[in-house]
Design an enzyme around this catalytic site. Structure first.
Site, mmCIF file in Angstrom:
data_model
loop_
_atom_site.group_PDB
_atom_site.id
_atom_site.type_symbol
_atom_site.label_atom_id
_atom_site.label_comp_id
_atom_site.label_asym_id
_atom_site.label_seq_id
_atom_site.Cartn_x
_atom_site.Cartn_y
_atom_site.Cartn_z
ATOM 1 N N ASP A 1 29.765 34.026 25.603
ATOM 2 C CA ASP A 1 28.899 32.943 26.600
ATOM 3 C C ASP A 1 27.503 33.552 27.088
ATOM 4 O O ASP A 1 27.425 34.120 27.890
ATOM 5 C CB ASP A 1 29.926 32.915 27.862
ATOM 6 C CG ASP A 1 29.168 31.754 28.863
ATOM 7 O OD1 ASP A 1 28.429 31.124 28.521
ATOM 8 O OD2 ASP A 1 29.624 31.875 30.190
ATOM 9 N N LYS B 1 24.774 31.648 26.553
ATOM 10 C CA LYS B 1 23.787 30.534 26.831
ATOM 11 C C LYS B 1 22.442 30.824 26.310
ATOM 12 O O LYS B 1 21.423 30.940 26.780
ATOM 13 C CB LYS B 1 23.689 30.909 28.584
ATOM 14 C CG LYS B 1 25.138 30.634 29.191
ATOM 15 C CD LYS B 1 24.747 30.597 30.609
ATOM 16 C CE LYS B 1 26.149 30.289 31.451
ATOM 17 N NZ LYS B 1 27.153 31.294 31.137
ATOM 18 N N THR C 1 27.978 25.478 37.338
ATOM 19 C CA THR C 1 28.997 25.296 38.202
ATOM 20 C C THR C 1 28.576 25.862 39.627
ATOM 21 O O THR C 1 29.136 25.465 40.583
ATOM 22 C CB THR C 1 30.452 25.383 37.963
ATOM 23 O OG1 THR C 1 30.378 26.876 37.642
ATOM 24 C CG2 THR C 1 30.670 24.649 36.787
ATOM 25 N N ARG D 1 37.907 36.038 38.130
ATOM 26 C CA ARG D 1 38.316 36.839 39.325
ATOM 27 C C ARG D 1 39.690 36.670 40.008
ATOM 28 O O ARG D 1 40.435 37.588 40.012
ATOM 29 C CB ARG D 1 37.219 36.911 40.202
ATOM 30 C CG ARG D 1 36.077 37.446 40.056
ATOM 31 C CD ARG D 1 34.847 37.032 41.133
ATOM 32 N NE ARG D 1 34.507 35.825 40.706
ATOM 33 C CZ ARG D 1 33.165 35.538 41.249
ATOM 34 N NH1 ARG D 1 32.462 36.109 41.978
ATOM 35 N NH2 ARG D 1 32.616 34.220 40.453
ATOM 36 N N LYS E 1 36.699 35.675 27.427
ATOM 37 C CA LYS E 1 35.400 35.401 27.582
ATOM 38 C C LYS E 1 34.503 36.353 27.843
ATOM 39 O O LYS E 1 34.551 37.269 28.884
ATOM 40 C CB LYS E 1 34.900 34.156 28.541
ATOM 41 C CG LYS E 1 33.563 33.662 28.649
ATOM 42 C CD LYS E 1 33.422 32.592 29.650
ATOM 43 C CE LYS E 1 33.163 33.221 31.124
ATOM 44 N NZ LYS E 1 31.709 33.690 31.232
ATOM 45 N N ASP F 1 16.048 28.989 23.761
ATOM 46 C CA ASP F 1 14.538 29.347 23.201
ATOM 47 C C ASP F 1 14.240 28.324 22.137
ATOM 48 O O ASP F 1 14.843 27.120 22.067
ATOM 49 C CB ASP F 1 15.080 30.954 22.239
ATOM 50 C CG ASP F 1 13.700 31.750 22.494
ATOM 51 O OD1 ASP F 1 12.510 31.040 22.355
ATOM 52 O OD2 ASP F 1 13.694 32.797 22.682
#
Length: 242
Positions: free
Chosen positions: A67, A69, A131, A222, A40, A72
């Site tokens: 990713d 997002k 999240t 992570r 990602k 607009d």
């Protein structure tokens, strides 16, 4: 677990989030090559390096979840989705709160690029509620619906728009499976192996719980990328799923 996605090995549905600089990204890619299928690429990495990072990961054999997002007016988002698909991205995101017309425009842009460049149409996903957000944080934005209801409403709009599925927390995956049906993509960040630090996530689950709840794919960053041995960390997570 639903048939359409359970036929795909669990290791091929674990997406590794590489939120780091370009040198570290390529080092991680080299360590995970032949193990992870998906990487990602988020805003920080993409804004610093542009489509070149997508090209480089594709050359190493990875599928790329871009990713960014999008959020607009429909015309701009159609162009953004076209450009993302033209770069070779296999999965992309937009905010569902942009509305049905905006999401439909993104789908149109992705399909147009795929046709012109001879790619498969990428997976198009609508972000429901981040999240990192709690019920209180959602209320601060003026949304007074309960979290689950808000996610449900936005997922229904994504379905009406004709995109592939949604991004949501693993806690909402089971509910969303009923909304989207067996073919809908439900990609869940906020996934942490048992005992891992939560970081900035507030609605989380373990990898096994996320898949059991109905997720099609899970995103883990992570706990893999900051491990002393990222390849071993990836293998340990997958071993718990097999």
């Amino acid at each position: 677990m639903l048939t359409s996605f359970s036929d795909i090995p669990a290791r091929d549905r674990v997406i590794v989030a590489v939120d780091c600089d370009i040198e570290e990204t390529f080092d991680l890619a080299d360590k995970l090559q032949g193990k992870a299928k998906w990487m990602k690429v988020g805003m920080t990495l993409f804004y610093a390096n542009g489509p070149a990072v997508v090209y480089a990961l594709k050359e190493r054999g990875f599928k790329v979840f871009l990713d960014l997002k999008f959020h607009d007016i429909p015309h701009q988002v159609e162009g953004a989705a076209y450009s993302a698909a033209a770069s070779g991205a296999d999965m992309m995101t937009m905010h569902t709160v942009g509305g049905v017309a905006m999401m439909s425009a993104a789908q149109k842009g992705a399909e147009r690029a795929a046709a012109e460049y001879g790619f498969e149409v990428p997976v198009t996903l609508g972000i429901t509620v981040l999240t990192s957000m709690s019920q209180a944080a959602l209320a601060d934005t003026g949304v007074t619906r309960p979290m689950a209801e808000q996610v449900n409403v936005l997922a229904e709009q994504a379905k009406r728009a004709g995109i592939s599925g949604v991004v949501a927390s693993p806690q909402e995956a089971s509910m969303l499976r009923d909304v989207l049906g067996p073919e809908g993509y439900i990609v869940t960040p906020g996934v942490r192996p048992a005992g891992a630090a939560l970081g900035d996530q507030s609605r989380v689950a373990t990898p096994a719980q996320a898949f059991a709840n109905g997720a099609s794919h899970i995103v883990i960053g992570r706990p893999i990328t900051q491990a002393a041995d990222p390849a071993a960390a990836f293998d340990a997570i997958v071993a718990e799923l097999d």
